[in-house]
Write an enzyme that holds these catalytic residues in place. Structure first.
Site, PDB file in Angstrom:
ATOM      1  N   TYR A  88       0.842  -1.200   0.000  1.00 51.23           N
ATOM      2  CA  TYR A  88       0.000   0.000   0.000  1.00 51.23           C
ATOM      3  C   TYR A  88       0.879   1.253   0.000  1.00 51.23           C
ATOM      4  O   TYR A  88       1.688   1.452   0.911  1.00 51.23           O
ATOM      5  CB  TYR A  88      -0.920   0.035   1.225  1.00 51.23           C
ATOM      6  N   HIS A 109      -0.939 -12.075   1.175  1.00 55.83           N
ATOM      7  CA  HIS A 109      -1.695 -11.097   0.396  1.00 55.83           C
ATOM      8  C   HIS A 109      -2.051 -11.658  -0.985  1.00 55.83           C
ATOM      9  O   HIS A 109      -1.206 -11.766  -1.861  1.00 55.83           O
ATOM     10  CB  HIS A 109      -0.830  -9.835   0.238  1.00 55.83           C
TER      11      HIS A 109
HETATM   12  N1  LIG Z   1      -6.530  -8.386  -0.287  1.00 54.33           N
HETATM   13  C1  LIG Z   1      -6.854  -7.705   0.810  1.00 54.33           C
HETATM   14  O1  LIG Z   1      -6.609  -8.111   1.938  1.00 54.33           O
HETATM   15  C2  LIG Z   1      -7.553  -6.393   0.663  1.00 54.33           C
HETATM   16  C3  LIG Z   1      -8.064  -5.966  -0.566  1.00 54.33           C
HETATM   17  C4  LIG Z   1      -8.749  -4.758  -0.607  1.00 54.33           C
HETATM   18  C5  LIG Z   1      -8.881  -4.003   0.540  1.00 54.33           C
HETATM   19  N2  LIG Z   1      -8.324  -4.434   1.716  1.00 54.33           N
HETATM   20  C6  LIG Z   1      -8.372  -3.636   2.945  1.00 54.33           C
HETATM   21  O2  LIG Z   1      -9.685  -3.225   3.211  1.00 54.33           O
HETATM   22  C7  LIG Z   1      -9.743  -1.791   3.273  1.00 54.33           C
HETATM   23  C8  LIG Z   1     -11.082  -1.318   2.793  1.00 54.33           C
HETATM   24  O3  LIG Z   1     -11.265  -1.768   1.456  1.00 54.33           O
HETATM   25  P1  LIG Z   1     -12.202  -1.031   0.427  1.00 54.33           P
HETATM   26  O4  LIG Z   1     -11.523   0.201  -0.013  1.00 54.33           O
HETATM   27  O5  LIG Z   1     -12.635  -2.019  -0.577  1.00 54.33           O
HETATM   28  O6  LIG Z   1     -13.372  -0.663   1.386  1.00 54.33           O
HETATM   29  P2  LIG Z   1     -14.738   0.053   1.390  1.00 54.33           P
HETATM   30  O7  LIG Z   1     -14.737   0.774   2.683  1.00 54.33           O
HETATM   31  O8  LIG Z   1     -15.784  -0.934   1.088  1.00 54.33           O
HETATM   32  O9  LIG Z   1     -14.776   1.103   0.182  1.00 54.33           O
HETATM   33  C9  LIG Z   1     -14.123   2.313   0.200  1.00 54.33           C
HETATM   34  C10 LIG Z   1     -14.854   3.227  -0.779  1.00 54.33           C
HETATM   35  O10 LIG Z   1     -16.076   3.660  -0.174  1.00 54.33           O
HETATM   36  C11 LIG Z   1     -16.155   5.078  -0.219  1.00 54.33           C
HETATM   37  N3  LIG Z   1     -16.826   5.567   0.986  1.00 54.33           N
HETATM   38  C12 LIG Z   1     -16.438   5.452   2.264  1.00 54.33           C
HETATM   39  N4  LIG Z   1     -17.310   6.035   3.101  1.00 54.33           N
HETATM   40  C13 LIG Z   1     -18.280   6.562   2.322  1.00 54.33           C
HETATM   41  C14 LIG Z   1     -19.469   7.318   2.592  1.00 54.33           C
HETATM   42  N5  LIG Z   1     -19.806   7.647   3.843  1.00 54.33           N
HETATM   43  N6  LIG Z   1     -20.229   7.690   1.546  1.00 54.33           N
HETATM   44  C15 LIG Z   1     -19.890   7.367   0.272  1.00 54.33           C
HETATM   45  N7  LIG Z   1     -18.774   6.665  -0.052  1.00 54.33           N
HETATM   46  C16 LIG Z   1     -17.983   6.268   0.971  1.00 54.33           C
HETATM   47  C17 LIG Z   1     -14.717   5.552  -0.282  1.00 54.33           C
HETATM   48  O11 LIG Z   1     -14.636   6.793  -0.959  1.00 54.33           O
HETATM   49  P3  LIG Z   1     -13.996   8.097  -0.251  1.00 54.33           P
HETATM   50  O12 LIG Z   1     -12.557   7.786  -0.024  1.00 54.33           O
HETATM   51  O13 LIG Z   1     -14.246   9.155  -1.267  1.00 54.33           O
HETATM   52  O14 LIG Z   1     -14.760   8.313   1.026  1.00 54.33           O
HETATM   53  C18 LIG Z   1     -14.048   4.459  -1.110  1.00 54.33           C
HETATM   54  O15 LIG Z   1     -14.200   4.708  -2.496  1.00 54.33           O
HETATM   55  C19 LIG Z   1      -8.558  -1.322   2.438  1.00 54.33           C
HETATM   56  O16 LIG Z   1      -8.093  -0.047   2.773  1.00 54.33           O
HETATM   57  C20 LIG Z   1      -7.527  -2.377   2.799  1.00 54.33           C
HETATM   58  O17 LIG Z   1      -6.916  -2.083   4.036  1.00 54.33           O
HETATM   59  C21 LIG Z   1      -7.690  -5.619   1.797  1.00 54.33           C
END
Ligand SMILES: NC(=O)c1ccc[n+]([C@@H]2O[C@H](COP(=O)([O-])OP(=O)(O)OC[C@H]3O[C@@H](n4cnc5c(N)ncnc54)[C@H](OP(=O)(O)O)[C@@H]3O)[C@@H](O)[C@H]2O)c1
Length: 266
Positions: free
Chosen positions: A53, A141
């Site tokens: 990241y 990962h």
């Molecule tokens: N292979 C793995 O282990 C793996 C893979 C993917 C992710 N992850 C982990 O999981 C974490 C979360 O993943 P994700 O990014 O898929 O999660 P998510 O929380 O489902 O999605 C994040 C998205 O939601 C938006 N968002 C958040 N709050 C909001 C709100 N109140 N209203 C509207 N939109 C909103 C964000 O935009 P804004 O930024 O504009 O708010 C962003 O585009 C990552 O940071 C990472 O640490 C792990």
């Protein structure tokens, strides 16, 4: 904020965890620190990161944040997917490399390496960047079962646990890709962190293996894809119901959104 003990472990984490994968969109370190502080102030004590990241910068930022509150937080990092080069000094460096990667993809794309030797070096570097001497959880990962020797990896993970450098280990990514290990109940799958959503339910292979969801992510991202204007509180309530005993990871680049995401678990 509710706390839960993750199944198969004694790991106690907040019901909502904060993911650091998109923090680098904030170019200034003070903004990224503000994001982590807001998460912590709303009761989120679990943080998810990876050496990939922001090419290591996410771990560096998180390390600065946790150094004076290590006992009050739990931290996951990962091995297997690595940065193509050194850790950029700041958000601008990450942005520059991502921009260059659009022209020459090898400048930004992850390097995948499933040797134990590389994983050991990576753990050394993660601990240094995170300014700690242990991880609560070390995840493989997005592992490729056909490309890694699970028993060799398991022996190494057990050694690291005995040495006190990790408390638990497991698998991160699409659970359909590692369901073979779930079906066999292979000990490498001690903890799972799986992509999931309310509509597509990508985490079902975990449930099909008669296990509970432990760490899940992706609910807000999926809702946003299908409907640009989401009711985040409602999505979080439903996500916490779907993953009713584990930790739901979220991410946002906007600190003012964090309380709305955390309140569903209060
Ligand atoms: N292979 C793995 O282990 C793996 C893979 C993917 C992710 N992850 C982990 O999981 C974490 C979360 O993943 P994700 O990014 O898929 O999660 P998510 O929380 O489902 O999605 C994040 C998205 O939601 C938006 N968002 C958040 N709050 C909001 C709100 N109140 N209203 C509207 N939109 C909103 C964000 O935009 P804004 O930024 O504009 O708010 C962003 O585009 C990552 O940071 C990472 O640490 C792990």
């Amino acid at each position: 904020m509710q706390q839960v003990t993750i199944e198969r472990t004694a790991l106690r984490v907040s019901r909502v965890g904060f993911g650091t994968a998109s923090m680098h969109h904030l170019l200034r370190a003070a903004q990224r620190r503000g994001l982590l502080e807001t998460a912590f102030d709303t009761g989120i004590t679990h943080f998810d990161t990876s050496p990939y990241y922001a090419y290591g910068l996410a771990e560096t930022d998180l390390g600065r944040f946790i150094q004076h509150r290590r006992d009050a937080v739990t931290v996951t990092s990962k091995v297997g997917m690595y940065s193509p080069g050194w850790t950029p000094l700041g958000g601008l460096g990450v942005w520059g490399r991502k921009a260059a990667g659009r022209i020459v993809s090898s400048l930004a794309a992850p390097r995948r390496d499933w040797t134990v030797a590389r994983a050991r070096t990576s753990l050394d570097q993660s601990l240094k960047r995170l300014r700690t001497d242990y991880l609560d959880l070390l995840l493989l990962h997005e592992p490729a079962p056909e490309r890694l020797q699970a028993d060799d990896f398991l022996a190494w993970l057990q050694d690291e646990q005995t040495a006190g450098r990790i408390r638990y280990w497991g698998l991160a990514g699409e659970s359909s890709k590692y369901c073979l290990w779930l079906e066999k109940d292979h000990p490498i799958a001690q903890v799972t962190q799986t992509h999931d959503s309310l509509d597509t339910r990508q985490g079902d292979p975990v449930l099909d293996a008669a296990r509970s969801l432990q760490f899940t992510y992706g609910y807000l991202a999926a809702a946003r894809q299908s409907d640009g204007d989401i009711a985040a509180h409602d999505v979080m309530q439903r996500a916490l119901k779907r993953n009713d005993t584990g930790c739901v990871l979220v991410s946002t680049r906007r600190a003012e959104r964090i309380p709305e995401l955390a309140v569903a678990a209060k």
